[in-house]
Design a protein around this motif. Structure first.
Motif, PDB file in Angstrom:
ATOM      1  N   SER A   1      22.269   3.358  14.745  1.00 20.18           N
ATOM      2  CA  SER A   1      22.461   4.643  14.078  1.00 20.18           C
ATOM      3  C   SER A   1      21.633   4.720  12.801  1.00 20.18           C
ATOM      4  CB  SER A   1      23.945   4.840  13.762  1.00 20.18           C
ATOM      5  OG  SER A   1      24.141   6.035  13.041  1.00 20.18           O
ATOM      6  N   MET A   2      21.617   3.617  12.033  1.00 23.51           N
ATOM      7  CA  MET A   2      20.836   3.598  10.806  1.00 23.51           C
ATOM      8  C   MET A   2      19.340   3.690  11.113  1.00 23.51           C
ATOM      9  SD  MET A   2      20.863   0.871   7.659  1.00 23.51           S
ATOM     10  CE  MET A   2      20.368  -0.495   8.691  1.00 23.51           C
ATOM     11  N   ILE A   3      18.892   2.979  12.143  1.00 20.26           N
ATOM     12  CA  ILE A   3      17.482   3.032  12.529  1.00 20.26           C
ATOM     13  C   ILE A   3      17.100   4.440  12.976  1.00 20.26           C
ATOM     14  CG2 ILE A   3      15.826   2.248  14.276  1.00 20.26           C
ATOM     15  CD1 ILE A   3      17.042  -0.536  14.021  1.00 20.26           C
ATOM     16  N   ASP A   4      18.001   5.099  13.700  1.00 19.43           N
ATOM     17  CA  ASP A   4      17.745   6.494  14.103  1.00 19.43           C
ATOM     18  C   ASP A   4      17.547   7.386  12.879  1.00 19.43           C
ATOM     19  OD1 ASP A   4      17.768   6.152  16.835  1.00 19.43           O
ATOM     20  OD2 ASP A   4      19.923   6.516  17.036  1.00 19.43           O
ATOM     21  N   ASP A   5      18.374   7.181  11.863  1.00 14.55           N
ATOM     22  CA  ASP A   5      18.261   7.982  10.639  1.00 14.55           C
ATOM     23  C   ASP A   5      16.928   7.725   9.936  1.00 14.55           C
ATOM     24  OD1 ASP A   5      20.751   9.045  11.086  1.00 14.55           O
ATOM     25  OD2 ASP A   5      21.796   7.632   9.770  1.00 14.55           O
ATOM     26  N   ILE A   6      16.528   6.459   9.896  1.00  6.39           N
ATOM     27  CA  ILE A   6      15.245   6.116   9.267  1.00  6.39           C
ATOM     28  C   ILE A   6      14.096   6.741  10.043  1.00  6.39           C
ATOM     29  CG2 ILE A   6      13.669   4.226   8.677  1.00  6.39           C
ATOM     30  CD1 ILE A   6      16.153   2.451   8.263  1.00  6.39           C
ATOM     31  N   LEU A   7      14.154   6.631  11.372  1.00  3.08           N
ATOM     32  CA  LEU A   7      13.098   7.202  12.218  1.00  3.08           C
ATOM     33  C   LEU A   7      12.990   8.707  12.032  1.00  3.08           C
ATOM     34  CD1 LEU A   7      13.667   5.203  15.534  1.00  3.08           C
ATOM     35  CD2 LEU A   7      11.703   5.021  14.005  1.00  3.08           C
ATOM     36  N   GLU A   8      14.133   9.342  11.918  1.00  2.00           N
ATOM     37  CA  GLU A   8      14.146  10.794  11.746  1.00  2.00           C
ATOM     38  C   GLU A   8      13.364  11.191  10.497  1.00  2.00           C
ATOM     39  OE1 GLU A   8      14.992  14.321  13.468  1.00  2.00           O
ATOM     40  OE2 GLU A   8      15.706  12.379  14.223  1.00  2.00           O
ATOM     41  N   GLU A   9      13.482  10.377   9.469  1.00  2.00           N
ATOM     42  CA  GLU A   9      12.824  10.694   8.202  1.00  2.00           C
ATOM     43  C   GLU A   9      11.354  10.293   8.201  1.00  2.00           C
ATOM     44  OE1 GLU A   9      13.624  10.129   3.400  1.00  2.00           O
ATOM     45  OE2 GLU A   9      15.120   9.486   4.870  1.00  2.00           O
ATOM     46  N   ILE A  10      11.056   9.070   8.641  1.00  2.00           N
ATOM     47  CA  ILE A  10       9.673   8.590   8.517  1.00  2.00           C
ATOM     48  C   ILE A  10       8.743   9.235   9.533  1.00  2.00           C
ATOM     49  CG2 ILE A  10      10.394   6.396   7.523  1.00  2.00           C
ATOM     50  CD1 ILE A  10       9.880   5.044  10.174  1.00  2.00           C
TER      51      ILE A  10
ATOM     52  N   GLU B   1       0.859  -1.184   0.000  1.00  2.00           N
ATOM     53  CA  GLU B   1       0.000   0.000   0.000  1.00  2.00           C
ATOM     54  C   GLU B   1       0.897   1.236   0.000  1.00  2.00           C
ATOM     55  OE1 GLU B   1      -1.320   1.799   3.722  1.00  2.00           O
ATOM     56  OE2 GLU B   1      -1.563  -0.255   4.477  1.00  2.00           O
ATOM     57  N   LYS B   2       0.295   2.421  -0.143  1.00  2.00           N
ATOM     58  CA  LYS B   2       1.072   3.650  -0.309  1.00  2.00           C
ATOM     59  C   LYS B   2       2.046   3.873   0.843  1.00  2.00           C
ATOM     60  CE  LYS B   2       0.571   8.645  -1.011  1.00  2.00           C
ATOM     61  NZ  LYS B   2      -0.383   9.776  -1.151  1.00  2.00           N
ATOM     62  N   LEU B   3       1.557   3.779   2.090  1.00  2.00           N
ATOM     63  CA  LEU B   3       2.424   4.025   3.242  1.00  2.00           C
ATOM     64  C   LEU B   3       3.586   3.033   3.263  1.00  2.00           C
ATOM     65  CD1 LEU B   3       1.507   4.914   6.854  1.00  2.00           C
ATOM     66  CD2 LEU B   3       2.837   2.840   6.462  1.00  2.00           C
ATOM     67  N   GLU B   4       3.295   1.758   3.014  1.00  2.00           N
ATOM     68  CA  GLU B   4       4.349   0.742   3.071  1.00  2.00           C
ATOM     69  C   GLU B   4       5.354   0.914   1.944  1.00  2.00           C
ATOM     70  OE1 GLU B   4       6.705  -2.697   2.493  1.00  2.00           O
ATOM     71  OE2 GLU B   4       5.142  -2.076   1.070  1.00  2.00           O
ATOM     72  N   LYS B   5       4.894   1.305   0.764  1.00  3.78           N
ATOM     73  CA  LYS B   5       5.814   1.520  -0.356  1.00  3.78           C
ATOM     74  C   LYS B   5       6.818   2.625  -0.040  1.00  3.78           C
ATOM     75  CE  LYS B   5       2.909  -0.007  -4.235  1.00  3.78           C
ATOM     76  NZ  LYS B   5       2.149   0.433  -5.438  1.00  3.78           N
ATOM     77  N   ILE B   6       6.328   3.701   0.577  1.00  6.41           N
ATOM     78  CA  ILE B   6       7.227   4.806   0.929  1.00  6.41           C
ATOM     79  C   ILE B   6       8.178   4.372   2.037  1.00  6.41           C
ATOM     80  CG2 ILE B   6       7.352   7.177   1.784  1.00  6.41           C
ATOM     81  CD1 ILE B   6       4.551   7.622   0.590  1.00  6.41           C
ATOM     82  N   LEU B   7       7.645   3.674   3.048  1.00  2.18           N
ATOM     83  CA  LEU B   7       8.485   3.159   4.134  1.00  2.18           C
ATOM     84  C   LEU B   7       9.563   2.231   3.585  1.00  2.18           C
ATOM     85  CD1 LEU B   7       9.155   2.666   7.125  1.00  2.18           C
ATOM     86  CD2 LEU B   7       7.385   0.883   7.131  1.00  2.18           C
ATOM     87  N   ARG B   8       9.185   1.368   2.651  1.00 10.14           N
ATOM     88  CA  ARG B   8      10.138   0.426   2.055  1.00 10.14           C
ATOM     89  C   ARG B   8      11.227   1.169   1.290  1.00 10.14           C
ATOM     90  NH1 ARG B   8       7.861  -2.912  -2.655  1.00 10.14           N
ATOM     91  NH2 ARG B   8       6.011  -2.614  -1.360  1.00 10.14           N
ATOM     92  N   ALA B   9      10.826   2.169   0.513  1.00  8.49           N
ATOM     93  CA  ALA B   9      11.796   2.927  -0.280  1.00  8.49           C
ATOM     94  C   ALA B   9      12.802   3.643   0.620  1.00  8.49           C
ATOM     95  CB  ALA B   9      11.069   3.934  -1.164  1.00  8.49           C
ATOM     96  N   ILE B  10      12.307   4.248   1.696  1.00 11.80           N
ATOM     97  CA  ILE B  10      13.193   4.964   2.621  1.00 11.80           C
ATOM     98  C   ILE B  10      14.133   3.987   3.319  1.00 11.80           C
ATOM     99  CG2 ILE B  10      13.247   6.278   4.784  1.00 11.80           C
ATOM    100  CD1 ILE B  10      10.622   7.610   3.863  1.00 11.80           C
ATOM    101  N   THR B  11      13.586   2.863   3.783  1.00  9.13           N
ATOM    102  CA  THR B  11      14.394   1.867   4.494  1.00  9.13           C
ATOM    103  C   THR B  11      15.474   1.294   3.582  1.00  9.13           C
ATOM    104  OG1 THR B  11      12.487   1.282   5.878  1.00  9.13           O
ATOM    105  CG2 THR B  11      14.304  -0.281   5.814  1.00  9.13           C
ATOM    106  N   GLU B  12      15.099   0.919   2.360  1.00 10.78           N
ATOM    107  CA  GLU B  12      16.069   0.340   1.430  1.00 10.78           C
ATOM    108  C   GLU B  12      17.133   1.363   1.031  1.00 10.78           C
ATOM    109  OE1 GLU B  12      13.637  -1.194  -1.703  1.00 10.78           O
ATOM    110  OE2 GLU B  12      13.247  -3.088  -0.656  1.00 10.78           O
ATOM    111  N   GLU B  13      16.734   2.626   0.941  1.00 19.87           N
ATOM    112  CA  GLU B  13      17.701   3.676   0.600  1.00 19.87           C
ATOM    113  C   GLU B  13      18.756   3.813   1.694  1.00 19.87           C
ATOM    114  OE1 GLU B  13      17.732   8.410  -0.700  1.00 19.87           O
ATOM    115  OE2 GLU B  13      16.006   7.554   0.332  1.00 19.87           O
ATOM    116  N   HIS B  14      18.331   3.759   2.947  1.00 16.35           N
ATOM    117  CA  HIS B  14      19.281   3.879   4.054  1.00 16.35           C
ATOM    118  C   HIS B  14      20.184   2.648   4.143  1.00 16.35           C
ATOM    119  CE1 HIS B  14      18.228   7.614   6.181  1.00 16.35           C
ATOM    120  NE2 HIS B  14      17.016   7.421   5.690  1.00 16.35           N
ATOM    121  N   ILE B  15      19.634   1.477   3.851  1.00 15.66           N
ATOM    122  CA  ILE B  15      20.458   0.266   3.860  1.00 15.66           C
ATOM    123  C   ILE B  15      21.520   0.349   2.767  1.00 15.66           C
ATOM    124  CG2 ILE B  15      20.434  -2.227   3.445  1.00 15.66           C
ATOM    125  CD1 ILE B  15      17.652  -2.285   4.733  1.00 15.66           C
ATOM    126  N   ALA B  16      21.083   0.765   1.566  1.00 14.17           N
ATOM    127  CA  ALA B  16      22.017   0.870   0.442  1.00 14.17           C
ATOM    128  C   ALA B  16      23.094   1.912   0.701  1.00 14.17           C
ATOM    129  CB  ALA B  16      21.249   1.213  -0.834  1.00 14.17           C
TER     130      ALA B  16
END
Length: 243
Positions: A116-125, A85-100
């Motif tokens: 540290s990576m999770i903190d960065d993801i949280l800051e954005e989402i 769904e829309k929310l999950e697609k955006i969450l997935r894109a942000i998460t995969e971007e930070h992993i990459a």
């Protein structure tokens, strides 16, 4: 979601749609609005036990292929969203971007780097997707979600690799047929064979060789989407096999 999958147990189709309404109403997008099981059951005239049971079956079990995620914001207060769904697609894109963005995957074995990576993801989402009240809950949610994404990626890689391997085998085996038959007659012959194999599968659904035969024919006629569907089905039916 298809009611026919549960109609032998859940006799009232209207109740089924009420259950789906409950799940979709309690979505993170609508926070802090929330309707409890008790209030929903009273307002929409559905038994509370029925509502609780089927919400749990749909969200927590493998009843449907669609993957749901549940966020426990507080005791007896849950929000739901689902894969793709829309929310999950955006969450997935942000998460995969930070992993990459993390150049060395070895860092993930260090707790500090992962945090540290999770903190960065949280800051954005928590700025664009979720209310800030979800922040600590999402901190617990993200490691499991990242493992789920990694699993999906690995399955996709396996399917592509298997697809390539089978395609090479099929083209090699089909060369003689292509030289001796015109394409129209050959297609008719092989579509008949597909029907025969499907009839055999319905009689012996655990016959591994029948699925391989069907995949060979589908590959020859470039029905790649059907091939991937069959491969996913085989992974479920024959988990012990190296497909």
């Amino acid at each position: 979601l298809d009611y026919s999958k549960v109609n032998t147990i859940l006799k009232n189709e209207e109740d089924f749609h009420k259950i789906l309404l409950f799940i979709s109403t309690n979505h993170p997008d609508f926070y802090p609005d929330y309707i409890s099981f008790e209030n929903f059951s009273r307002f929409y005239d559905i038994k509370k036990r029925t509502l609780e049971f089927w919400v749990n079956e749909i969200v927590e079990s493998d009843l449907y292929d669609l993957k749901f995620f549940k966020l426990d914001i507080s005791p007896n207060k849950y929000y739901y969203f689902h894969f793709d769904e829309k929310l999950e697609k955006i969450l997935r894109a942000i998460t995969e971007e930070h992993i990459a963005a993390n150049k060395y995957l070895e860092k993930f074995t260090e707790l500090g780097s992962l945090n540290s990576m999770i903190d960065d993801i949280l800051e954005e989402i928590c700025e664009i997707l979720f209310h800030k009240d979800f922040r600590e809950l999402l901190r617990e949610f993200l490691p499991g979600y990242m493992k789920y994404l990694a699993y999906k990626i690995e399955i996709k890689k396996e399917l592509v690799a298997t697809h390539d391997k089978l395609e090479g085998i099929i083209w090699q085996n089909m060369t003689d047929f292509m030289q001796s038959h015109n394409s129209e007659a050959l297609e008719s012959q092989y579509m008949e064979k597909i029907k025969e194999i499907e009839n055999e599968i319905s009689l012996t659904p655990k016959n591994y060789d029948l699925y391989n035969s069907k995949i060979r024919i589908l590959l020859y006629f470039n029905h790649y989407n059907d091939v991937l569907t069959e491969l996913e089905n085989m992974l479920k039916l024959f988990p012990e096999k190296e497909i």
